[in-house]
Design a protein around this motif. Structure first.
Motif, PDB file in Angstrom:
ATOM      1  N   PRO A 133     -84.829 153.427  85.729  1.00  0.00           N
ATOM      2  CA  PRO A 133     -85.948 152.912  84.768  1.00  0.00           C
ATOM      3  C   PRO A 133     -86.761 151.859  86.286  1.00  0.00           C
ATOM      4  O   PRO A 133     -88.236 151.343  85.642  1.00  0.00           O
ATOM      5  CB  PRO A 133     -84.981 151.795  84.838  1.00  0.00           C
ATOM      6  N   THR A 188     -83.770 155.992  81.341  1.00  0.00           N
ATOM      7  CA  THR A 188     -85.632 155.981  82.354  1.00  0.00           C
ATOM      8  C   THR A 188     -86.405 155.761  81.116  1.00  0.00           C
ATOM      9  O   THR A 188     -87.234 155.235  81.510  1.00  0.00           O
ATOM     10  CB  THR A 188     -85.111 157.513  82.804  1.00  0.00           C
ATOM     11  N   ALA A 233     -87.737 153.232  79.618  1.00  0.00           N
ATOM     12  CA  ALA A 233     -88.804 151.997  79.860  1.00  0.00           C
ATOM     13  C   ALA A 233     -89.609 152.064  79.817  1.00  0.00           C
ATOM     14  O   ALA A 233     -90.344 150.643  80.301  1.00  0.00           O
ATOM     15  CB  ALA A 233     -88.325 152.745  82.067  1.00  0.00           C
TER      16      ALA A 233
END
Length: 330
Positions: A88, A128, A131
């Motif tokens: 992230p 991720t 993010a």
């Protein structure tokens, strides 16, 4: 959505929008052969301050489309290759301790650009992928309690392979809902594929692309789109479509209020690109599948019978009465 304040768009503004958007479309079509509607939808999303999800099998030009749009505009561009080991912090940025100053310094991640090309977004982990949630919705990033604002225009163009492909993760519902529209490239027609063989084997056409607009022009076009008028009747039509998806027995997840807002914003951009300062019902109807279908989830029974969200949505849209296609003075 109540009756909104009228701010008519001037003819000169619409001419400017047509001229600049036409240059960008022509630039994209130098690279993407035989896909004018794909190029048009990418522009619609950008002028609506939305984000675009390009989904299809490998090798049909998803990344090429994203790069062609990015290179056609003189602004900052970052490419993020999503892989299983991407963190992230690689996306948002990270605070690093500077030994010399004895203070933490922020190092921006991949999202700090006007156009962010996220390649194969569904090959990264859901953590991720998530993010991107804050920056896509609020145009800002918060790291270690500090908020950093992103420059306008800001657009994420993400590519993804179908979920059936090896090594892919399903995009979370919250992530899909932040993409204004999803487009499928599809295979080119025979003539376009032959033309591609002729032009792409000599050199990469992306290398020859020069910017035909800049960030300030895009901001001006976005302001013009924002002034396009939407009558209450058209607003009610958009809401009726979204409401029908929530009540459909074939869908376990219907369109969110954000989806309705995205649909109306995209319709405003379509109207402006068509030379109108007002939205007609057909603008909404023609965009419904691209804007709504990727957010919908079919029930287990519908999925087992081979029913897709797109098919269910087309039936829903066909069953929602359209208001009269005329400009409302209210």
């Amino acid at each position: 959505m109540g009756t909104q304040h009228r701010e008519d768009v001037g003819g000169a503004d619409l001419d400017t929008l047509a001229r600049v958007s036409g240059r960008i479309r022509a630039s994209i079509e130098k690279v993407i052969e035989g896909k004018p509607e794909v190029a048009r939808l990418a522009l619609v999303v950008m002028l609506s301050e939305g984000h675009l999800l390009i989904e299809d099998v490998p090798g049909v030009g998803k990344t090429m489309l994203a790069k062609a749009l990015a290179r056609s505009i003189d602004c900052s561009v970052r490419r993020v290759q999503f892989t299983p080991d991407l963190l992230p912090s690689d996306v948002t940025g990270v605070s690093v301790f500077n030994q010399d100053t004895r203070e933490f310094e922020f190092r921006p991640g991949g999202v700090f650009a006007n156009i962010v090309v996220g390649d194969e977004i569904n090959r990264a982990s859901p953590k991720t992928q998530s993010a991107l949630l804050e920056c896509m919705e609020e145009r800002q990033v918060t790291v270690d309690g500090t908020t950093y604002f992103l420059d306008a225009p800001f657009m994420v163009i993400a590519t993804q392979n179908p979920i059936e492909m090896e090594g892919t993760y399903t995009l979370p519902e919250a992530q899909r809902d932040r993409f204004m529209a999803r487009v499928s490239m599809g295979y080119p027609v025979e003539a376009a594929e032959i033309a591609m063989l002729d032009s792409h084997t000599r050199s990469n056409p992306l290398d020859d692309l020069e910017p035909v607009a800049d960030a300030s022009e895009i901001r001006k076009l976005i302001d013009i789109v924002g002034q396009v008028y939407v009558s209450e009747a058209v607003q009610r039509y958009a809401v009726a479509i979204a409401t029908a998806t929530r009540r459909s027995p074939e869908l376990m997840l219907g369109a969110s209020p954000r989806a309705t807002l995205h649909l109306v914003r995209a319709a405003k951009a379509t109207a402006a690109m068509s030379g109108r300062d007002y939205v007609i019902p057909d603008d909404v109807k023609d965009l419904a599948v691209q804007v709504l279908s990727h957010r919908l989830l079919t029930t287990v029974e519908a999925s087992m019978s081979g029913r897709t969200p797109e098919a269910a949505l087309r039936q829903i849209v066909a069953g929602v009465p359209m208001p009269e296609s005329r400009r409302s003075a209210t």
